[in-house]
Design an enzyme around this catalytic site. Structure first.
Site, PDB file in Angstrom:
ATOM      1  N   ALA A 100     -13.227  -5.723  -3.667  1.00 36.23           N
ATOM      2  CA  ALA A 100     -13.063  -4.262  -3.646  1.00 36.23           C
ATOM      3  C   ALA A 100     -13.789  -3.603  -4.811  1.00 36.23           C
ATOM      4  CB  ALA A 100     -11.575  -3.911  -3.647  1.00 36.23           C
ATOM      5  N   ARG A 101     -13.168  -3.582  -5.989  1.00 31.85           N
ATOM      6  CA  ARG A 101     -13.757  -2.980  -7.177  1.00 31.85           C
ATOM      7  C   ARG A 101     -13.552  -3.920  -8.363  1.00 31.85           C
ATOM      8  NH1 ARG A 101     -15.302  -0.255  -3.672  1.00 31.85           N
ATOM      9  NH2 ARG A 101     -15.216   2.034  -3.395  1.00 31.85           N
ATOM     10  N   ASP A 137       0.865  -1.179   0.000  1.00 28.93           N
ATOM     11  CA  ASP A 137       0.000   0.000   0.000  1.00 28.93           C
ATOM     12  C   ASP A 137       0.902   1.230   0.000  1.00 28.93           C
ATOM     13  OD1 ASP A 137      -1.678   2.167   0.565  1.00 28.93           O
ATOM     14  OD2 ASP A 137      -3.003   0.979   1.824  1.00 28.93           O
ATOM     15  N   HIS A 188     -21.729  -9.216  -4.971  1.00 29.70           N
ATOM     16  CA  HIS A 188     -21.411  -7.927  -4.347  1.00 29.70           C
ATOM     17  C   HIS A 188     -22.098  -7.796  -2.979  1.00 29.70           C
ATOM     18  CE1 HIS A 188     -20.051  -3.597  -5.529  1.00 29.70           C
ATOM     19  NE2 HIS A 188     -19.927  -3.785  -4.217  1.00 29.70           N
ATOM     20  N   ILE A 189     -21.868  -8.772  -2.120  1.00 27.71           N
ATOM     21  CA  ILE A 189     -22.514  -8.791  -0.806  1.00 27.71           C
ATOM     22  C   ILE A 189     -21.516  -8.770   0.351  1.00 27.71           C
ATOM     23  CG2 ILE A 189     -24.617  -9.925  -1.614  1.00 27.71           C
ATOM     24  CD1 ILE A 189     -23.455 -12.582  -0.623  1.00 27.71           C
ATOM     25  N   GLU A 224     -22.321  -5.650 -13.454  1.00 24.41           N
ATOM     26  CA  GLU A 224     -23.233  -6.168 -12.439  1.00 24.41           C
ATOM     27  C   GLU A 224     -24.647  -5.660 -12.714  1.00 24.41           C
ATOM     28  OE1 GLU A 224     -21.668  -4.969  -8.649  1.00 24.41           O
ATOM     29  OE2 GLU A 224     -19.825  -6.128  -8.882  1.00 24.41           O
ATOM     30  N   ASP A 273     -16.184 -11.019  -5.435  1.00 24.64           N
ATOM     31  CA  ASP A 273     -17.470 -10.503  -4.973  1.00 24.64           C
ATOM     32  C   ASP A 273     -17.902  -9.334  -5.845  1.00 24.64           C
ATOM     33  OD1 ASP A 273     -19.686 -10.395  -3.039  1.00 24.64           O
ATOM     34  OD2 ASP A 273     -18.829  -8.459  -2.487  1.00 24.64           O
TER      35      ASP A 273
END
Length: 349
Positions: free
Chosen positions: A265-266, A206, A314-315, A295, A290
């Site tokens: 995340a994305r 990061d 996406h949960i 979507e 996810d």
């Protein structure tokens, strides 16, 4: 900034976010709340409805509503917007808020616990073949014993031969596996903490992390080194479109052939064609997503034909404690604001 001593009975608030209504009313009985829109019936207000509802309000507590310059001009008394999500740029015109002297707060980290729990679940799913074998049983692929067990093994009804599930789907223990976290914000830190309970080694990449805040049990490394060393790579970046396809063919080829990839995340962080190739060619062992680029997914999406891929809709951030945490953060922001103090998660004002 609101002045100390301002009487709350003069305030009107429009609440369209999903929130624990009773808690908010008990905390501030003097505020005149109106609950409507998504948080009330899971239906978004139209732009016209939103403008009409916010005409005389001092505070808006929103989640998905688009609050642009036209809304702010209509809501001439508006002084505070609390958005119950981390990234607010897609729904709130921050430049307009600044021009109109409107304070904006977000709820960064409200779903971090939910996302970290879900990520640990995906790790266990991948490494122990949970959803894969469940699907094979439901599709009746694993429902017939190939040979009769010797008397002493009658409790092993699925077989003990080389092709039996007990052998074919032998999983990997998490102890001493290396988990590589790409992004070390609220969710990433909780994933690291929970993964540590399983005895995993944690490495992090990061570029924005404050190394003085990183636990001694966590090693900060460069991105390429993380890809090469990690047994599991899990993505927890907040970033923008500049990180599109940060995981492409080159990145997947750097990973171990027995490594797993997780993205909660994305969707746009991943070149999905490259991921499909990596899975089908055996460049990596498995993956869990996810989030995806489109979507909801179409039934002909190529991802559905990829090997060893778990996909959820996406949960990851959706759990009861997300709602609990979001409500608490709204109450805390209101408390600071009404005292004339700058709320903790204030991003404008």
């Amino acid at each position: 900034m609101m002045m100390k001593g301002y009487m709350m009975k003069h305030l009107k608030a429009l609440v369209t976010a999903e929130i624990f209504i009773g808690d908010l009313q008990r905390a501030y009985p003097e505020i005149d709340f109106e609950f409507c829109g998504y948080g009330h019936n899971f239906k978004m207000l139209t732009p016209e409805e939103l403008k009409r509802k916010c005409r005389n309000v001092d505070i808006i507590i929103s989640e998905f509503d688009t609050i642009d310059e036209s809304v702010m001009r209509t809501a001439q008394k508006l002084k505070l917007i609390i958005c119950c999500r981390a990234g607010v740029k897609t729904v709130i015109d921050l430049d307009a808020a600044k021009r109109n002297g409107i304070m904006v707060c977000n709820n960064v980290g409200r779903n971090a616990n939910a996302v970290s729990d879900f990520t640990i679940g995906l790790i266990l799913d991948l490494t122990r073949n949970i959803s894969m074998t469940n699907r094979m049983i439901q599709e009746e692929i694993l429902t017939t014993t190939k040979q009769t067990m010797p008397r002493e093994y009658q409790d092993s009804l699925w077989g003990l031969e080389k092709e039996s599930p007990y052998i074919a789907f032998r999983g990997r223990g998490l102890r001493n596996m290396t988990l590589g976290l790409v992004g070390f914000g609220c969710a990433g830190r909780l994933v690291a903490e929970k993964a540590g309970w399983f005895g995993m080694k944690i490495i992090v990449s990061d570029p924005y992390v404050d190394r003085t805040t990183v636990p001694k049990t966590v090693e900060v490394v460069e991105f390429e080194e993380l890809l090469q060393r990690a047994d599991i790579v899990s993505v927890h970046c907040a970033g923008g479109k500049d990180l599109k396809n940060m995981f492409s063919k080159e990145q997947f080829r750097l990973m171990k052939k027995d490594a797993y990839f997780i993205n909660a995340a994305r969707g746009y962080f991943v070149d999905e064609s490259a991921l499909i190739d990596a899975l089908n060619n055996g460049d990596i062992c498995g993956a869990a997503l996810d989030v995806v680029n489109e979507e909801p997914m179409r039934p002909d999406n190529p991802l559905l034909e990829a090997k060893n891929l778990v996909i959820t809709p996406h949960i990851a951030g959706s759990s009861s404690d997300t709602l609990r945490c979001g409500t608490d953060m709204v109450i805390e922001a209101l408390e600071s604001y009404l005292k004339g103090e700058r709320p903790k998660h204030c991003i404008i004002g």
